[in-house]
Design a protein around this motif. Structure first.
Motif, PDB file in Angstrom:
ATOM      1  N   CYS A 176      -1.959   8.149   7.139  1.00  0.00           N
ATOM      2  CA  CYS A 176      -1.658   8.320   8.105  1.00  0.00           C
ATOM      3  C   CYS A 176      -2.724   9.702   8.691  1.00  0.00           C
ATOM      4  O   CYS A 176      -2.044  10.876   7.555  1.00  0.00           O
ATOM      5  CB  CYS A 176      -0.375   8.170   8.552  1.00  0.00           C
TER       6      CYS A 176
ATOM      7  N   GLU B 195      -6.700   1.135   4.999  1.00  0.00           N
ATOM      8  CA  GLU B 195      -6.133   1.153   6.544  1.00  0.00           C
ATOM      9  C   GLU B 195      -5.545   2.982   6.763  1.00  0.00           C
ATOM     10  O   GLU B 195      -5.386   3.225   6.031  1.00  0.00           O
ATOM     11  CB  GLU B 195      -4.529   0.815   5.833  1.00  0.00           C
TER      12      GLU B 195
ATOM     13  N   SER C  26      -5.007   5.504   9.870  1.00  0.00           N
ATOM     14  CA  SER C  26      -4.010   5.591  11.471  1.00  0.00           C
ATOM     15  C   SER C  26      -4.009   6.556  11.989  1.00  0.00           C
ATOM     16  O   SER C  26      -4.303   7.498  11.012  1.00  0.00           O
ATOM     17  CB  SER C  26      -2.490   4.614  11.755  1.00  0.00           C
TER      18      SER C  26
ATOM     19  N   ARG D 224       0.957  -0.793   0.193  1.00  0.00           N
ATOM     20  CA  ARG D 224       0.297  -0.175  -0.020  1.00  0.00           C
ATOM     21  C   ARG D 224       0.453   1.339  -0.308  1.00  0.00           C
ATOM     22  O   ARG D 224       1.870   1.646   0.637  1.00  0.00           O
ATOM     23  CB  ARG D 224      -0.966  -0.084   0.966  1.00  0.00           C
TER      24      ARG D 224
ATOM     25  N   CYS E 221     -10.627   8.747  12.346  1.00  0.00           N
ATOM     26  CA  CYS E 221      -9.943   7.861  11.441  1.00  0.00           C
ATOM     27  C   CYS E 221     -10.563   7.091  12.232  1.00  0.00           C
ATOM     28  O   CYS E 221     -11.342   5.743  10.947  1.00  0.00           O
ATOM     29  CB  CYS E 221      -9.168   7.272  13.076  1.00  0.00           C
TER      30      CYS E 221
ATOM     31  N   HIS F 265      -2.565   3.213   2.880  1.00  0.00           N
ATOM     32  CA  HIS F 265      -2.900   3.368   4.597  1.00  0.00           C
ATOM     33  C   HIS F 265      -2.194   4.995   4.692  1.00  0.00           C
ATOM     34  O   HIS F 265      -1.347   5.547   4.284  1.00  0.00           O
ATOM     35  CB  HIS F 265      -1.714   2.327   5.187  1.00  0.00           C
TER      36      HIS F 265
ATOM     37  N   LEU G  41     -12.666   5.211   8.766  1.00  0.00           N
ATOM     38  CA  LEU G  41     -12.693   3.581   8.469  1.00  0.00           C
ATOM     39  C   LEU G  41     -14.164   2.982   7.959  1.00  0.00           C
ATOM     40  O   LEU G  41     -14.574   1.899   7.268  1.00  0.00           O
ATOM     41  CB  LEU G  41     -12.455   2.705   9.898  1.00  0.00           C
TER      42      LEU G  41
ATOM     43  N   ASP H 196      -8.346   3.443  -1.609  1.00  0.00           N
ATOM     44  CA  ASP H 196      -9.555   2.962  -0.355  1.00  0.00           C
ATOM     45  C   ASP H 196      -7.770   1.323  -0.561  1.00  0.00           C
ATOM     46  O   ASP H 196      -8.158   1.715   0.741  1.00  0.00           O
ATOM     47  CB  ASP H 196     -10.837   2.466  -0.293  1.00  0.00           C
ATOM     48  N   GLU H 197      -6.786   1.513  -1.152  1.00  0.00           N
ATOM     49  CA  GLU H 197      -6.351   1.008  -0.569  1.00  0.00           C
ATOM     50  C   GLU H 197      -5.009   1.164  -0.886  1.00  0.00           C
ATOM     51  O   GLU H 197      -3.737   1.536  -1.441  1.00  0.00           O
ATOM     52  CB  GLU H 197      -5.937  -0.250  -2.427  1.00  0.00           C
TER      53      GLU H 197
END
Length: 111
Positions: free
Chosen positions: A32, A56, A58, A2, A45, A30, A49, A27-28
Motif C-alpha cells: 500500500c 497487489e 494499492s 498476503r 502503482c 499487498h 504492477l 511479490d506475494e
C-alpha cells in the motif's frame, strides 16, 4: 494470506526504492503506497504492477503533516485490511509547535 505492507512517501526517492526492493524480494504481498499526491501515487502503482504483475499494489492518500489526514487514512486502512503487517514510515514532516504529540499517539494507538 498476503502480508500487508504500507510505505509512506512511496511515490519517489527512498520510499519508491524501498517499494521496488520489497516487491523484488516478495511479490506475494499487498503493498500500500501512502502518498500525498494521488495522481503520482497511481502512476507509481501502475508502473510497479507492470514490473511485478503477481503483486497487489494499492494507494491511500495521506499527508503525514496533517493530523486529520493521518486519522482519515488510518480509518480507511483499517476498513480495507483490518491489519498492517509492516509499516515503513519514510515520509518526512516538519516540526509543528502546535502539535500535541501525546494526543497524536493516543489517537493512533487506541482502539
Amino acid at each position: 494470506m498476503r502480508k500487508v505492507v504500507m510505505v509512506t512517501g512511496a511515490s519517489s526517492g527512498i520510499g519508491l526504492a524501498l517499494c521496488k526492493r520489497l516487491l523484488a524480494e516478495d511479490d506475494e504481498l499487498h503493498l500500500c503506497l501512502a502518498c500525498r499526491n494521488v495522481g503520482k501515487a497511481e502512476a507509481v502503482c501502475g508502473a510497479l504492477l507492470a514490473s511485478y504483475p503477481m503483486a497487489e499494489v494499492s494507494t491511500v492518500q495521506v499527508d503525514v503533516s496533517n493530523l486529520q489526514s493521518v486519522f482519515r487514512a488510518a480509518k480507511e486502512l483499517k476498513q480495507r485490511f483490518q491489519r498492517l503487517d509492516y509499516v515503513y514510515l519514510n515520509a518526512g514532516i516538519m516540526p509543528n509547535p502546535q502539535l500535541n504529540v501525546k494526543a497524536l499517539f493516543s489517537g493512533l494507538f487506541s482502539s
